[in-house]
Design a protein around this motif. Sequence first.
Motif, PDB file in Angstrom:
ATOM      1  N   ARG A   1      36.299  41.614  36.033  1.00  0.00           N
ATOM      2  CA  ARG A   1      35.668  42.306  37.147  1.00  0.00           C
ATOM      3  C   ARG A   1      35.749  43.814  36.928  1.00  0.00           C
ATOM      4  O   ARG A   1      36.785  44.326  36.486  1.00  0.00           O
ATOM      5  CB  ARG A   1      36.347  41.959  38.481  1.00  0.00           C
ATOM      6  CG  ARG A   1      36.196  40.506  38.870  1.00  0.00           C
ATOM      7  CD  ARG A   1      36.914  40.201  40.170  1.00  0.00           C
ATOM      8  NE  ARG A   1      36.716  38.802  40.534  1.00  0.00           N
ATOM      9  CZ  ARG A   1      37.196  38.255  41.639  1.00  0.00           C
ATOM     10  NH1 ARG A   1      37.903  38.973  42.506  1.00  0.00           N
ATOM     11  NH2 ARG A   1      36.967  36.972  41.902  1.00  0.00           N
TER      12      ARG A   1
ATOM     13  N   PHE B   1      33.695  39.268  47.070  1.00  0.00           N
ATOM     14  CA  PHE B   1      33.215  38.498  45.920  1.00  0.00           C
ATOM     15  C   PHE B   1      32.713  37.110  46.302  1.00  0.00           C
ATOM     16  O   PHE B   1      32.390  36.309  45.429  1.00  0.00           O
ATOM     17  CB  PHE B   1      34.342  38.368  44.884  1.00  0.00           C
ATOM     18  CG  PHE B   1      34.794  39.674  44.325  1.00  0.00           C
ATOM     19  CD1 PHE B   1      34.159  40.244  43.229  1.00  0.00           C
ATOM     20  CD2 PHE B   1      35.853  40.371  44.909  1.00  0.00           C
ATOM     21  CE1 PHE B   1      34.573  41.465  42.711  1.00  0.00           C
ATOM     22  CE2 PHE B   1      36.262  41.597  44.404  1.00  0.00           C
ATOM     23  CZ  PHE B   1      35.624  42.149  43.310  1.00  0.00           C
ATOM     24  N   SER B   2      32.625  36.820  47.585  1.00  0.00           N
ATOM     25  CA  SER B   2      32.342  35.457  48.031  1.00  0.00           C
ATOM     26  C   SER B   2      31.017  34.901  47.515  1.00  0.00           C
ATOM     27  O   SER B   2      30.899  33.709  47.225  1.00  0.00           O
ATOM     28  CB  SER B   2      32.364  35.388  49.562  1.00  0.00           C
ATOM     29  OG  SER B   2      31.379  36.238  50.126  1.00  0.00           O
TER      30      SER B   2
ATOM     31  N   THR C   1      29.617  35.476  44.651  1.00  0.00           N
ATOM     32  CA  THR C   1      29.706  35.131  43.232  1.00  0.00           C
ATOM     33  C   THR C   1      30.731  34.032  42.968  1.00  0.00           C
ATOM     34  O   THR C   1      30.699  33.399  41.914  1.00  0.00           O
ATOM     35  CB  THR C   1      30.082  36.365  42.388  1.00  0.00           C
ATOM     36  OG1 THR C   1      31.321  36.903  42.852  1.00  0.00           O
ATOM     37  CG2 THR C   1      28.998  37.426  42.467  1.00  0.00           C
ATOM     38  N   THR C   2      31.650  33.793  43.903  1.00  0.00           N
ATOM     39  CA  THR C   2      32.717  32.804  43.668  1.00  0.00           C
ATOM     40  C   THR C   2      32.510  31.514  44.443  1.00  0.00           C
ATOM     41  O   THR C   2      32.712  30.424  43.914  1.00  0.00           O
ATOM     42  CB  THR C   2      34.093  33.395  44.050  1.00  0.00           C
ATOM     43  OG1 THR C   2      34.052  33.849  45.420  1.00  0.00           O
ATOM     44  CG2 THR C   2      34.459  34.556  43.135  1.00  0.00           C
ATOM     45  N   ILE C   3      32.115  31.615  45.719  1.00  0.00           N
ATOM     46  CA  ILE C   3      31.956  30.405  46.534  1.00  0.00           C
ATOM     47  C   ILE C   3      30.549  30.262  47.105  1.00  0.00           C
ATOM     48  O   ILE C   3      30.268  29.338  47.869  1.00  0.00           O
ATOM     49  CB  ILE C   3      32.989  30.371  47.686  1.00  0.00           C
ATOM     50  CG1 ILE C   3      32.842  31.600  48.598  1.00  0.00           C
ATOM     51  CG2 ILE C   3      34.402  30.289  47.141  1.00  0.00           C
ATOM     52  CD1 ILE C   3      33.768  31.577  49.821  1.00  0.00           C
TER      53      ILE C   3
ATOM     54  N   ILE D   1      41.600  39.493  41.750  1.00  0.00           N
ATOM     55  CA  ILE D   1      41.686  38.031  41.736  1.00  0.00           C
ATOM     56  C   ILE D   1      41.133  37.389  43.007  1.00  0.00           C
ATOM     57  O   ILE D   1      41.032  36.167  43.085  1.00  0.00           O
ATOM     58  CB  ILE D   1      43.145  37.556  41.540  1.00  0.00           C
ATOM     59  CG1 ILE D   1      44.036  38.090  42.673  1.00  0.00           C
ATOM     60  CG2 ILE D   1      43.682  38.015  40.173  1.00  0.00           C
ATOM     61  CD1 ILE D   1      45.448  37.508  42.677  1.00  0.00           C
ATOM     62  N   CYS D   2      40.752  38.180  43.987  1.00  0.00           N
ATOM     63  CA  CYS D   2      40.302  37.653  45.274  1.00  0.00           C
ATOM     64  C   CYS D   2      39.045  36.796  45.092  1.00  0.00           C
ATOM     65  O   CYS D   2      38.085  37.209  44.451  1.00  0.00           O
ATOM     66  CB  CYS D   2      40.019  38.801  46.247  1.00  0.00           C
ATOM     67  SG  CYS D   2      39.641  38.260  47.936  1.00  0.00           S
ATOM     68  N   LYS D   3      39.053  35.606  45.696  1.00  0.00           N
ATOM     69  CA  LYS D   3      37.915  34.694  45.572  1.00  0.00           C
ATOM     70  C   LYS D   3      37.008  34.733  46.800  1.00  0.00           C
ATOM     71  O   LYS D   3      35.976  34.066  46.829  1.00  0.00           O
ATOM     72  CB  LYS D   3      38.413  33.270  45.335  1.00  0.00           C
ATOM     73  CG  LYS D   3      39.047  33.055  43.964  1.00  0.00           C
ATOM     74  CD  LYS D   3      39.447  31.607  43.778  1.00  0.00           C
ATOM     75  CE  LYS D   3      39.919  31.346  42.353  1.00  0.00           C
ATOM     76  NZ  LYS D   3      41.082  32.159  41.982  1.00  0.00           N
ATOM     77  N   ALA D   4      37.408  35.467  47.807  1.00  0.00           N
ATOM     78  CA  ALA D   4      36.630  35.512  49.049  1.00  0.00           C
ATOM     79  C   ALA D   4      36.150  36.936  49.293  1.00  0.00           C
ATOM     80  O   ALA D   4      36.050  37.749  48.383  1.00  0.00           O
ATOM     81  CB  ALA D   4      37.476  35.002  50.216  1.00  0.00           C
TER      82      ALA D   4
END
Length: 233
Positions: A96, A217-218, A220-222, A211-214
């Motif tokens: 990132r 970046f939500s 692109t991640t979820i 490292i945040c997944k939410a």
Amino acid sequence: MTALTKDQLDDLFRFCHDIGMFANDRPINDTENHTGSCDHRTEFCDVTCYNVKLYKMYPNMAKRDDRCETVWQTIGRINAGGIRTWLERKRKQTKRVRHMTRGEAIKDAADVYRVREIALANPDTIWWMPTRAWRSPMLKLMIEQDLMTLPNMAVNASVDPSNSQDEWDMLKRDGWNIMFYGDDSVTHDPDGERLFDCPKTGKGLKGHCGICKAGCFSQTTIGKRKTILLHQH
């Protein structure tokens, strides 16, 4: 268009331990050789921007930003791949990278194409881009068509208490992630949707953005749109 040198990229990018990733910068206001990039800021930005305070404390910041802008203006399709080579040689995480920690990534149409070429040339890196360029109808449409369609672009509309209900409605309708800053007491957006409380600014989790997944970046991640509350510095 010439190849980007190591020295140029060492100047343009710096590892920000606070957010846990490499990031670049542009001038907020006019510098010796360039005009400022924050053409889409609100009056609230002018009053609260912590970088403006830092410029006064550290005069060399403006000199570096001037150099960064010189490099930024040279990036295009031919040499954007040089960034990938530079990132591959780094030991710190490069999954990132943020456009920008100060200044605006999308000052004008040329920047949309520049950011797109960087993303296309670096598909293994997610490019996090908070922006106020959505306030320009033309740039908003270009961002939606040319950047938000890329799987490795985490685009966030930056808003503050001065933005209107109509602007909130427009951004949500058009599928934008939203970063709200300026009132830590706010827990819901104007439509009653609960804001995602940023772990980094709210809980002081240094480096968590890497490292945040939410949140920011939500998409692109979820694959979900979020509205994020950034706590004030």
